[in-house]
Design an enzyme around this catalytic site. Structure first.
Site, PDB file in Angstrom:
ATOM      1  N   SER A   1       0.832  -1.207   0.000  1.00 44.55           N
ATOM      2  CA  SER A   1       0.000   0.000   0.000  1.00 44.55           C
ATOM      3  C   SER A   1       0.867   1.258   0.000  1.00 44.55           C
ATOM      4  O   SER A   1       0.484   2.282  -0.564  1.00 44.55           O
ATOM      5  CB  SER A   1      -0.939  -0.009   1.201  1.00 44.55           C
ATOM      6  OG  SER A   1      -0.226  -0.302   2.387  1.00 44.55           O
TER       7      SER A   1
ATOM      8  N   ASP B   1       9.293  -2.658  -4.220  1.00 47.06           N
ATOM      9  CA  ASP B   1       7.892  -2.228  -4.278  1.00 47.06           C
ATOM     10  C   ASP B   1       7.652  -1.050  -5.230  1.00 47.06           C
ATOM     11  O   ASP B   1       6.789  -1.143  -6.109  1.00 47.06           O
ATOM     12  CB  ASP B   1       7.374  -1.926  -2.864  1.00 47.06           C
ATOM     13  CG  ASP B   1       7.455  -3.149  -1.963  1.00 47.06           C
ATOM     14  OD1 ASP B   1       7.643  -4.264  -2.501  1.00 47.06           O
ATOM     15  OD2 ASP B   1       7.336  -3.007  -0.738  1.00 47.06           O
TER      16      ASP B   1
HETATM   17  C1  GLA Z   1       8.431  -5.957   2.318  1.00 45.79           C
HETATM   18  C2  GLA Z   1       9.343  -4.845   1.792  1.00 45.79           C
HETATM   19  C3  GLA Z   1       9.931  -5.231   0.422  1.00 45.79           C
HETATM   20  C4  GLA Z   1      10.564  -6.617   0.488  1.00 45.79           C
HETATM   21  C5  GLA Z   1       9.564  -7.626   1.059  1.00 45.79           C
HETATM   22  C6  GLA Z   1      10.157  -9.007   1.255  1.00 45.79           C
HETATM   23  O1  GLA Z   1       7.280  -6.047   1.540  1.00 45.79           O
HETATM   24  O2  GLA Z   1       8.602  -3.647   1.647  1.00 45.79           O
HETATM   25  O3  GLA Z   1      10.866  -4.242   0.008  1.00 45.79           O
HETATM   26  O4  GLA Z   1      11.745  -6.572   1.255  1.00 45.79           O
HETATM   27  O5  GLA Z   1       9.093  -7.182   2.330  1.00 45.79           O
HETATM   28  O6  GLA Z   1      10.441  -9.615   0.030  1.00 45.79           O
END
Ligand code: GLA
Length: 414
Positions: A153, A198
């Site tokens: 999000s 992300d």
């Molecule tokens: C969270 C973090 C990502 C990544 C995942 C694990 O979602 O925001 O950057 O490290 O964990 O893969």
């Protein structure tokens, strides 16, 4: 994402066993425009934007170890309604909390407030600095992504904010510029040492594709996922762990400790991903047991992610799915970020003939399981979950199915 998850507590069970956006995006954004008028008053209609969330299919906890990851943007995400103001004032609000924030555009706070608004505020500050074009505006956030579920999000919101500002002020940023603004906002302003996956997954998404991102050199390619053959399902356990942020930071620290201990044996290595597995094997007796487990997960996952990519390019979704399930077992036993609810969903999926693979997505400690499912097997998966999960955990997680979304965009008004 994790900080945001702790800030905002509201109904997380947003996912349903049906098409991802039953109303259609246009209709949902029209509703958001009405919420905007309720909040900021009528007048010129706002511009409307959508920014997707993401699921990660392979490369669990590899982004901050310089590994390769394979996420997919989903057609569920953040809604933004933006209207410029001529008096230089900046007003930010959301549909998930009653507070609104107001400053003059020349006097935005320079440090985080410890609230959800830090995410867009960090982007506004970076945008103003980079383009010198920020003027007054009213901006309302909302959406249909469960917060804190591991569907990113926060990147959905930050990349969406960069996108909406770029279009509003016609600053001509590239998709990569917007990804960087989002990343810097989260790292430097909000203060979360997040990996790069992300914002890249959201900002560089391509319809019907997964993104293969190399987190060491930031190169990427789009891998097609034929929706006639396979669909991606997500089930939200509804579990949110208070300690998720602390535990996440602990894993980042453990991987750093593993790298610091092993790098002396590998001249030229710049991240844990560069350490050859045999070097870990040779030196594991010198390391604490937990550190060995974390490093083993990372190096195994690097190999699995490479195999998954090759399998997908060869049209072998069965092997891709098997890599996902193996990743989950490693997240459970070696990285220790799973919870019984996630494990149970993965177990159920393993007994469901239409499911090719299943694993937790996001950081873990609750949140969602992602499934790779043979097209046409959606109902079967939902039925498998309905017949086994509630007996043990007393509730029925909703399952939603997605195709790869095409990324942030403006939604034309009807
Ligand atoms: C969270 C973090 C990502 C990544 C995942 C694990 O979602 O925001 O950057 O490290 O964990 O893969």
């Amino acid at each position: 994402m994790l900080v945001l998850a702790m800030e905002l507590r509201h109904d997380m069970r947003g996912l349903k066993t049906r098409a991802a956006t039953p109303l259609g995006l246009e209709a949902a954004l029209e509703g958001h425009a009405r919420a905007f008028s309720d909040r900021f008053g009528s007048g010129a209609p706002p511009r409307l934007f959508f920014s997707p969330g993401r699921v990660n299919l392979m490369g669990a906890h590899l982004d901050y170890n310089g590994g390769q990851v394979i996420p997919m943007a989903i057609d569920r995400g953040t809604f933004l309604a933006l209207r410029p103001r001529s008096d230089g004032r900046v007003l930010l609000a959301s549909t998930w909390s009653p507070e609104a924030f107001e400053w003059h555009g020349d006097a935005l706070p320079g440090t985080a407030l410890g609230q959800w608004v830090d995410y867009p505020l960090g982007v506004l500050l970076g945008f103003a600095q980079r383009t010198e074009r920020l003027a007054g505006l009213e901006l309302l956030f909302g959406g249909n992504l469960p917060i804190g579920a591991g569907l990113s999000s926060s990147a959905s919101l930050t990349v969406g904010t960069a996108y909406a500002l770029d279009l509003t002020y016609a600053t001509g940023l590239t998709a990569l510029d917007r990804v960087r603004l989002a990343l810097e906002a989260e790292r430097n302003f909000v203060g979360v040492q997040c990996g790069i996956m992300d914002p890249f997954a959201v900002g560089l998404a391509r319809e019907g594709h997964l993104l293969m991102l190399d987190c060491k050199d930031e190169t990427y390619e789009h891998l097609p996922l034929d929706p006639e053959q396979t669909v991606v399902g997500v089930a939200d356990t509804g579990v949110r762990r208070e300690l998720a942020q602390t535990e996440f930071n602990r894993r980042v620290g453990e991987c750093r400790a593993a790298f610091d201990a092993l790098r002396v044996h590998c001249p030229g290595a710049t991240c844990l991903r560069d350490i050859p597995p045999e070097v870990l094997r040779r030196h594991e007796a010198d390391l604490p047991a937990d550190i060995v487990k974390r490093a083993r997960h990372v190096l195994d996952e690097v190999a699995r992610t490479g195999s998954a990519r090759r399998a997908l390019l060869a049209g072998d979704t069965q092997t891709f799915g098997a890599m996902m399930t193996a990743a989950h077992e490693s997240l459970r036993d070696l990285y220790e970020v799973s919870v019984p609810e996630l494990d149970h969903l993965v177990e159920i999926a393993s007994g469901c003939p239409s499911v090719l693979g299943a694993r937790l997505t996001g950081a873990g400690f609750g949140g969602c399981v992602v499934f790779l499912v043979r097209a046409g097997g959606e109902r079967e998966l939902a039925d498998c979950i309905a017949s086994a999960y509630p007996q043990r955990f007393g509730l029925l997680p909703d399952v939603a199915f997605f195709r790869g979304d095409r990324g942030p965009r403006e939604i034309a008004r009807r």
